[in-house]
Design a protein around this motif. Sequence first.
Motif, PDB file in Angstrom:
ATOM      1  N   ASP A  88       0.862  -1.187   0.000  1.00 42.76           N
ATOM      2  CA  ASP A  88       0.000   0.000   0.000  1.00 42.76           C
ATOM      3  C   ASP A  88       0.894   1.231   0.000  1.00 42.76           C
ATOM      4  OD1 ASP A  88      -1.775   2.064   0.449  1.00 42.76           O
ATOM      5  OD2 ASP A  88      -2.904   1.026   2.001  1.00 42.76           O
ATOM      6  N   SER A  90      -0.294   4.406  -0.552  1.00 42.39           N
ATOM      7  CA  SER A  90      -1.152   5.587  -0.480  1.00 42.39           C
ATOM      8  C   SER A  90      -0.635   6.651   0.485  1.00 42.39           C
ATOM      9  CB  SER A  90      -2.578   5.184  -0.096  1.00 42.39           C
ATOM     10  OG  SER A  90      -2.611   4.533   1.162  1.00 42.39           O
ATOM     11  N   SER A  91       0.165   6.275   1.465  1.00 45.86           N
ATOM     12  CA  SER A  91       0.704   7.272   2.390  1.00 45.86           C
ATOM     13  C   SER A  91       1.996   7.901   1.876  1.00 45.86           C
ATOM     14  CB  SER A  91       0.966   6.629   3.753  1.00 45.86           C
ATOM     15  OG  SER A  91       1.966   5.627   3.662  1.00 45.86           O
ATOM     16  N   LEU A  92       2.537   7.380   0.770  1.00 43.41           N
ATOM     17  CA  LEU A  92       3.811   7.863   0.235  1.00 43.41           C
ATOM     18  C   LEU A  92       3.672   8.560  -1.113  1.00 43.41           C
ATOM     19  CD1 LEU A  92       5.993   4.724   1.069  1.00 43.41           C
ATOM     20  CD2 LEU A  92       5.778   6.825   2.408  1.00 43.41           C
TER      21      LEU A  92
END
Length: 240
Positions: A88, A90-92
Amino acid sequence: MNSDTEILLAGLAFPESPRWRENRLWFTDQHARRVLTVTLDGQMECQLETEDLPGGLGWLPDGTLLLVAMTERKVYRLTEQGLILHADLSSLAPFHCNDMVVAANGRAYVGNFGYDLHGGESPVATCLVLVEPDGHCSITASGLIFPNGSVITSDGSTLIVAETFASRLTTFTIGEDGSLHTPRLWADLNNLPVSAFDEGSSPASSRSFRKKGPRCLSSGIPRSDRILFIVSAKSFQLTV
């Protein structure tokens, strides 16, 4: 060098992320949400249909296919049970992910838009994300303008990434831990994106490439037995 070309496959929605593997060209027909293969005699096969826009392709050392889900900003692996979450991002990744290249040891490098391209935002610098074989993610390079299309040289020591809206190819040294360092200019394309690929990897672009010459080629990419992947932005055809 023979510069004659012929249409290999037509009628595609938005072909991207070409990868040559086991005597077939693998690629995503992005807006048709399909992963396709085609042989050099034009035999096409749909390998996978996806819910999200499919981005980059690559393979783990055991042959498992990895696939980028662009708007989800995730990487999936294909199993007998279907697509399973691998990483995942999505935070990077600040916006949609795009292309990916996977090293022989299973480390993957994933690009992203960095900004809302279709919403009319101005380009901003963004990052490449390193995905370890176990799915752990980290930012490994920054300051890139729309990194979309990467290749790793055959000795595994160097990554070259296409910065689409900077019209250049940038190269990094790959550290033993997979991190990227020592960025430097590999080619100034003057608005002529290029795709030339080896087995399993390609610096990809969905614009036409017509110009051949030393300014677009450098050491680290074998010049023999090379296939050019050319996509016309007007007609969406594969040309060899």
